[in-house]
Design a protein around this motif. Structure first.
Motif, PDB file in Angstrom:
ATOM      1  N   ILE A 109       0.846  -1.193   0.000  1.00  0.00           N
ATOM      2  CA  ILE A 109       0.000   0.000   0.000  1.00  0.00           C
ATOM      3  C   ILE A 109       0.879   1.239   0.000  1.00  0.00           C
ATOM      4  N   VAL A 110       0.594   2.167  -0.891  1.00  0.00           N
ATOM      5  CA  VAL A 110       1.264   3.462  -0.876  1.00  0.00           C
ATOM      6  C   VAL A 110       0.225   4.495  -0.444  1.00  0.00           C
ATOM      7  N   ALA A 111       0.500   5.157   0.673  1.00  0.00           N
ATOM      8  CA  ALA A 111      -0.481   6.082   1.249  1.00  0.00           C
ATOM      9  C   ALA A 111      -0.092   7.527   0.987  1.00  0.00           C
ATOM     10  N   ALA A 116      -5.167   6.000  -0.072  1.00  0.00           N
ATOM     11  CA  ALA A 116      -4.193   4.912  -0.168  1.00  0.00           C
ATOM     12  C   ALA A 116      -4.358   4.220  -1.509  1.00  0.00           C
ATOM     13  N   TYR A 117      -3.244   3.831  -2.106  1.00  0.00           N
ATOM     14  CA  TYR A 117      -3.252   3.232  -3.436  1.00  0.00           C
ATOM     15  C   TYR A 117      -2.754   1.799  -3.362  1.00  0.00           C
ATOM     16  N   PHE A 155       3.179  11.520  -1.167  1.00  0.00           N
ATOM     17  CA  PHE A 155       3.014  10.204  -0.561  1.00  0.00           C
ATOM     18  C   PHE A 155       3.762  10.186   0.767  1.00  0.00           C
ATOM     19  N   THR A 156       3.184   9.521   1.750  1.00  0.00           N
ATOM     20  CA  THR A 156       3.710   9.650   3.115  1.00  0.00           C
ATOM     21  C   THR A 156       4.156   8.347   3.761  1.00  0.00           C
ATOM     22  N   LYS A 157       3.623   7.231   3.346  1.00  0.00           N
ATOM     23  CA  LYS A 157       4.017   5.943   3.920  1.00  0.00           C
ATOM     24  C   LYS A 157       3.831   4.838   2.890  1.00  0.00           C
ATOM     25  N   VAL A 158       4.655   3.791   3.018  1.00  0.00           N
ATOM     26  CA  VAL A 158       4.440   2.544   2.293  1.00  0.00           C
ATOM     27  C   VAL A 158       4.217   1.458   3.330  1.00  0.00           C
ATOM     28  N   ALA A 159       3.103   0.761   3.209  1.00  0.00           N
ATOM     29  CA  ALA A 159       2.793  -0.339   4.132  1.00  0.00           C
ATOM     30  C   ALA A 159       2.971  -1.663   3.400  1.00  0.00           C
TER      31      ALA A 159
END
Length: 275
Positions: A109-111, A116-117, A155-159
């Motif tokens: 997930i790219v947030a 979120a994408y 973009f702020t986080k990658v989960a």
């Protein structure tokens, strides 16, 4: 010294395993906090829209730290964003794809701040799970092309959520060698690692709130259950690990709640603290 701010993690801490909470007891605790002028802050690895959904009707009265400190809101006003550069986003995605077979990564997930994408190849079950933690989810044809598709988005986080046989230790060992020093990976529970800027932590976001409100670290209480809560648990002598937390987390906190997250552990401690 009186408590002037209370900060709690969400999943595994404030929320029970069904991702909800005792609304009547929360109303009682919030009344006590407001009566004593105590700020209430939600600090979570999930997204701001999800937090607002959980606290609909209260959002204007609360502070929100989302995505492990990458995004902050004072009520409904956005106050801080710590973005990841687009080249770093591309590098993280490539590294995950290169290092792990697709069947070992259930969620990538790219947030951004609100949205979120995810890739169209994500399974329906994983997509439904993602929507628990990210209120606004958009499926894209190819996540590796996201920065090209959204060239102006922050973009702020990658989960990354991994599955057996990948262990937390194995995932960290492999990815640590591929991430630049200015990026930080934190365990957020549920076999999930959140990757963002090294300075985008819950503890740093809380420090900004303390400076804003002129509150000292020993005037706050913090609650958490996982690795991404360790920084804020170390900030104050009024830190609480959840009764359901792992032994390592309990060792780092000054206190342990009497009750776990499925029995209103945070709310009962807040009421005890303020009565």
């Amino acid at each position: 010294m009186p408590i002037k701010m209370i900060v709690t993690d969400m999943d595994g801490t404030f929320l029970n395993d069904a991702h909800t909470y005792n609304h009547a007891r929360f109303a009682q605790a919030l009344h006590l906090m407001q009566k004593r002028g105590v700020k209430f802050v939600l600090a979570s690895g999930s997204s701001y829209p999800r937090l607002v959904r959980e606290f609909a009707g209260y959002e204007a009265q609360l502070d929100f730290i989302s995505q492990n400190g990458s995004v902050s809101h004072a009520g409904t006003s956005l106050t801080n964003v710590v973005p990841i550069s687009h080249p770093d986003i591309d590098h993280i995605i490539r590294s995950v794809h290169k290092s792990f077979p697709a069947e070992h990564i259930s969620e990538l997930i790219v947030a951004g701040v609100d949205t979120a994408y995810v890739d169209q190849t994500m399974s329906p079950a994983s997509l439904a799970d993602t929507k628990i933690f990210y209120e606004q989810v958009q499926v894209v044809p190819d996540l590796t092309q996201l920065t090209t598709l959204r060239p102006h988005e922050a973009f702020t986080k990658v989960a990354v959520r991994y599955t057996d046989p990948v262990s937390p230790t194995q995932f960290k060992r492999i990815m640590d060698g591929q991430l630049p020093n200015h990026l930080l990976m934190e365990t957020s529970g549920f076999n999930t690692e959140l990757i963002g800027q090294a300075g985008a932590t819950k503890a740093n976001a809380i420090a900004q709130l303390l400076a804003r409100d002129q509150i000292a670290p020993d005037e706050i209480a913090t609650f958490g259950d996982n690795e991404n809560d360790l920084g804020m648990l170390a900030m104050t002598p009024f830190s609480y690990a959840m009764a359901n937390a792992a032994p390592l987390i309990k060792m780092q906190a000054a206190n342990v709640t009497e009750f776990d997250n499925n029995h209103d552990g945070v709310l009962k401690e807040i009421i005890k603290l303020l009565k």
